[in-house]
Enzyme design. Structure first.
Site, mmCIF file in Angstrom:
data_model
loop_
_atom_site.group_PDB
_atom_site.id
_atom_site.type_symbol
_atom_site.label_atom_id
_atom_site.label_comp_id
_atom_site.label_asym_id
_atom_site.label_seq_id
_atom_site.Cartn_x
_atom_site.Cartn_y
_atom_site.Cartn_z
ATOM 1 N N SER A 129 0.819 -1.207 0.000
ATOM 2 C CA SER A 129 0.000 0.000 0.000
ATOM 3 C C SER A 129 0.849 1.251 0.000
ATOM 4 O O SER A 129 1.894 1.313 0.654
ATOM 5 C CB SER A 129 -0.903 -0.001 1.238
ATOM 6 O OG SER A 129 -1.548 1.241 1.397
ATOM 7 N N TYR A 153 -2.783 0.177 9.951
ATOM 8 C CA TYR A 153 -2.889 -0.511 8.669
ATOM 9 C C TYR A 153 -1.615 -0.336 7.859
ATOM 10 O O TYR A 153 -1.028 -1.301 7.355
ATOM 11 C CB TYR A 153 -4.087 0.011 7.869
ATOM 12 C CG TYR A 153 -4.033 -0.390 6.417
ATOM 13 C CD1 TYR A 153 -4.189 -1.725 6.039
ATOM 14 C CD2 TYR A 153 -3.793 0.558 5.412
ATOM 15 C CE1 TYR A 153 -4.116 -2.099 4.704
ATOM 16 C CE2 TYR A 153 -3.721 0.184 4.086
ATOM 17 C CZ TYR A 153 -3.886 -1.140 3.739
ATOM 18 O OH TYR A 153 -3.798 -1.514 2.412
ATOM 19 N N LYS A 157 1.517 -3.132 6.595
ATOM 20 C CA LYS A 157 2.030 -3.345 5.236
ATOM 21 C C LYS A 157 3.550 -3.149 5.199
ATOM 22 O O LYS A 157 4.277 -3.909 4.546
ATOM 23 C CB LYS A 157 1.338 -2.401 4.251
ATOM 24 C CG LYS A 157 -0.123 -2.750 3.996
ATOM 25 C CD LYS A 157 -0.268 -4.146 3.396
ATOM 26 C CE LYS A 157 -1.705 -4.463 3.012
ATOM 27 N NZ LYS A 157 -1.855 -5.802 2.400
#
Length: 342
Positions: A129, A153, A157
């Site tokens: 991402s 989040y 990643k």
């Protein structure tokens, strides 16, 4: 190795996963899907096969953290490469549920790598991402821009990429691409496949579509005081079919890479939230009520990529426009007013 490869797609019923499965089937690959349907519908996989006109090799309803179940999949199928999508992906939710995000995203990746290693599978395309760049000091963002995640989040990643880097040091046979997406949107032009999140959408495009169709009253714009030209957040939107195509081309180049290589998957064009609202209004011909609310924790002002490295490496670039993205989403929403539930 010549086609047909057998590709294991984790999270294959999800938004990007389902579109990528169609792309792979269209190009002759055999596709095995694992998905726990935490944020996806089995109906998506039925539609994948309808769109492609070919069956999936197999579908398993399992969690990638379940190593015993995943081992059975590898024992039943001669997997040549893996595309790993399975992950939680909502920025705001990750701030509220960080343990869940680390457990699912990082734990799922380590479990997958362990089972791959045990079965001699050494080709991987990892779904990463752009959020891991955080508040990038320089725009557009290159692959050499430092990681500076601002929410759990994004941190998961980045942590998965670090895991891949460390594993590659000890497993020189592992060949991996980490594709850093910049805001995938859109839908398959058939209108049979699109983004249909369970519950309240966490991404702006499906929320816009649900407002336009009348399922929701208005869209919240998280802040109009960002340091951008209209005060709203600016993102680099890319059509999901370009993303799917990028994954298929990544598979074709896996045997050229040693270790893990990160590449931006983007258009290089920035669009603000208000510009996106206006574009969707044009595509749908419907009013899109919105309200300005407080900034969302973990958000950043601008995320715009420099996609030049992937073009230099593969001679490929994203080509679909913002109007195409909005038009395809609107057609999917019109044909599926309550998503895959109908």
């Amino acid at each position: 190795m010549s086609l047909p490869w057998t590709i294991l797609v984790t999270g294959g019923a999800g938004f990007i996963g389902s579109h990528t499965c169609v792309e792979l089937l269209d190009y002759g690959y055999e596709v095995v899907v694992v998905d726990n349907h935490a944020n996806s519908s089995p109906e998506a996989l039925a539609r994948v096969q309808k769109v492609a006109g070919r069956p999936l090799a197999a579908v398993y309803t399992i969690d990638v953290r379940d190593r015993a179940a995943l081992t059975e999949v590898f024992e039943r199928h001669p997997v040549d490469a893996v595309i790993h999508f399975a992950a939680h992906k909502a920025v705001g939710e990750s701030v509220e549920l960080p343990i869940d995000y680390y457990d699912n995203n990082v734990g799922g990746t380590t479990a997958l790598l362990a089972v791959m290693n045990a079965h001699g599978v050494h080709r991987l395309v990892f779904s990463s991402s752009c959020s891991l760049y955080g508040n990038a000091e320089r725009i557009p963002i290159t692959e050499q821009s430092p990681a500076a995640p601002t929410n759990p989040y994004a941190s998961t990643k980045w942590m998965c990429e670090q895991v891949l880097t460390d594993v590659c040091r000890h497993r020189p046979d592992l060949q991996a691409f980490s594709l850093r997406y910049f805001n995938p949107v859109g839908a398959h032009p058939s209108a049979l496949l699109g983004e249909d999140p369970l519950g309240i959408p966490s991404n702006v495009m499906p929320y816009l579509a649900q407002v336009a169709i009348g399922r929701r009253e208005k869209i919240s714009v998280f802040g109009d005081d960002w340091p951008t030209h209209d005060g709203t957040g600016v993102r680099d939107y890319i059509h999901v079919m370009d993303v799917a195509e990028g994954h298929r081309i990544a598979l074709e180049h896996l045997d050229e890479v040693r270790g893990v290589r990160a590449l931006n998957l983007a258009t290089g064009v920035g669009t603000s939230v208000l510009e996106l609202v206006a574009a969707f209004r044009r595509a749908s011909g419907r009013p899109i009520p919105y309200e300005i609310t407080a900034r969302r924790p973990g958000d950043v002002a601008r995320l715009i990529a420099d996609p030049g490295e992937i073009e230099r490496a593969w001679g490929w670039r994203a080509t679909r426009t913002l109007d195409q993205m909005c038009g395809d989403v609107w057609r999917f929403q019109l044909d599926n007013p309550v998503g895959y539930q109908a």
